[in-house]
Design a protein around this motif. Structure first.
Motif, PDB file in Angstrom:
ATOM      1  N   ARG A  60      36.759  -9.850  -6.911  1.00 32.56           N
ATOM      2  CA  ARG A  60      36.906 -10.842  -5.845  1.00 32.56           C
ATOM      3  C   ARG A  60      38.190 -10.617  -5.045  1.00 32.56           C
ATOM      4  NH1 ARG A  60      35.139 -16.643  -7.008  1.00 32.56           N
ATOM      5  NH2 ARG A  60      33.014 -16.396  -7.721  1.00 32.56           N
ATOM      6  N   ALA A  69      41.451 -16.364  -6.151  1.00 39.10           N
ATOM      7  CA  ALA A  69      40.084 -15.890  -5.923  1.00 39.10           C
ATOM      8  C   ALA A  69      39.092 -16.372  -6.981  1.00 39.10           C
ATOM      9  CB  ALA A  69      40.037 -14.365  -5.800  1.00 39.10           C
ATOM     10  N   THR A  91      45.155 -11.125   2.491  1.00 45.98           N
ATOM     11  CA  THR A  91      45.771 -12.438   2.722  1.00 45.98           C
ATOM     12  C   THR A  91      46.585 -12.902   1.521  1.00 45.98           C
ATOM     13  OG1 THR A  91      43.825 -13.619   1.894  1.00 45.98           O
ATOM     14  CG2 THR A  91      43.880 -13.113   4.247  1.00 45.98           C
ATOM     15  N   ARG A  92      46.722 -12.056   0.530  1.00 45.78           N
ATOM     16  CA  ARG A  92      47.407 -12.427  -0.706  1.00 45.78           C
ATOM     17  C   ARG A  92      48.612 -11.517  -0.923  1.00 45.78           C
ATOM     18  NH1 ARG A  92      43.877 -16.230  -3.160  1.00 45.78           N
ATOM     19  NH2 ARG A  92      41.818 -16.068  -2.232  1.00 45.78           N
ATOM     20  N   CYS A 122      39.531  -9.848  -0.678  1.00 42.53           N
ATOM     21  CA  CYS A 122      40.356 -10.748   0.146  1.00 42.53           C
ATOM     22  C   CYS A 122      41.850 -10.506  -0.030  1.00 42.53           C
ATOM     23  CB  CYS A 122      40.022 -12.202  -0.179  1.00 42.53           C
ATOM     24  SG  CYS A 122      40.412 -12.661  -1.876  1.00 42.53           S
ATOM     25  N   LYS A 123      42.241  -9.359  -0.517  1.00 42.46           N
ATOM     26  CA  LYS A 123      43.645  -9.158  -0.887  1.00 42.46           C
ATOM     27  C   LYS A 123      44.604  -9.066   0.286  1.00 42.46           C
ATOM     28  CE  LYS A 123      43.411  -4.213  -1.584  1.00 42.46           C
ATOM     29  NZ  LYS A 123      43.505  -3.163  -2.563  1.00 42.46           N
ATOM     30  N   ARG A 151      48.537  -7.474  -2.156  1.00 41.55           N
ATOM     31  CA  ARG A 151      48.102  -6.800  -0.922  1.00 41.55           C
ATOM     32  C   ARG A 151      48.100  -5.283  -1.047  1.00 41.55           C
ATOM     33  NH1 ARG A 151      51.426  -8.940   3.661  1.00 41.55           N
ATOM     34  NH2 ARG A 151      49.994 -10.677   3.443  1.00 41.55           N
TER      35      ARG A 151
END
Length: 179
Positions: free
Chosen positions: A114, A15, A121-122, A118-119, A126
């Motif tokens: 950040r 990120a 997809t990580r 968007c976590k 997650r």
């Protein structure tokens, strides 16, 4: 000034903006843009998250090394690397030998903010929130920062919040590399 026939590798924590800045940088420099995670997903027909879940981290890291060895020979490319890629199997040394490395450096607080966005997809973060996420990033950066800092150029990105800021960073890097 960098050689035209060598790749530019963007490194940094997840990120940190490697892909978004990388696309803008490639456009400014008239180069092809490649993202190692997307390359891996296409090559192995499996998402990075699925590889982590079904095979584990070490098999994924071996795949990253195979891919970076292949991409290190791509002339005229800007390559966004996965956040952990430089930290395994001497990949940072390989990138420094084969091309130009640029570390996009952000403070931990910015990285945490950040990652929160968007976590899903990580896979490694997650399930983490709040203080647990901050502690995870802090521990990871304690190990990774010394490796990232082996990059030939370090670009502070603590004031990058908007598309215009990303453009400014891409312009800064392009100017640095082309003069």
């Amino acid at each position: 000034m960098i050689e035209q026939d060598t790749p530019v590798f963007l490194v940094g924590y997840m990120a940190s903006g490697k892909s978004t800045v990388g696309r803008k940088l490639a456009r400014r420099m008239g180069r092809e843009f490649l993202d190692t995670d997307i390359f891996i997903e296409r090559r192995f027909r499996k998402s990075v998250a699925d590889i982590f879940v079904s095979e584990g981290e070490e098999p994924f890291r071996r795949r990253e090394t195979m891919v970076i060895e292949e991409l290190s020979g791509y002339p005229n490319a800007v390559i966004a690397t996965g956040g952990g890629l430089p930290c395994h199997h001497n990949n940072m040394d390989l990138m420094n030998q084969c091309g130009t490395t640029v570390y996009l450096k952000l403070p931990i607080s910015n990285l945490v903010d950040r990652i929160e966005l968007c976590k899903r997809t990580r896979p490694s973060v997650r399930e983490l929130t709040g203080e647990a996420l901050r502690e995870h990033v802090t521990r990871a950066m304690a190990l990774r920062a010394p490796i990232y800092e082996q990059a030939q150029y370090i670009i502070p990105c603590d004031e990058v919040y908007t598309l215009n800021d990303e453009e400014r960073v891409a312009e800064q890097i392009a100017t640095l590399l082309l003069t």
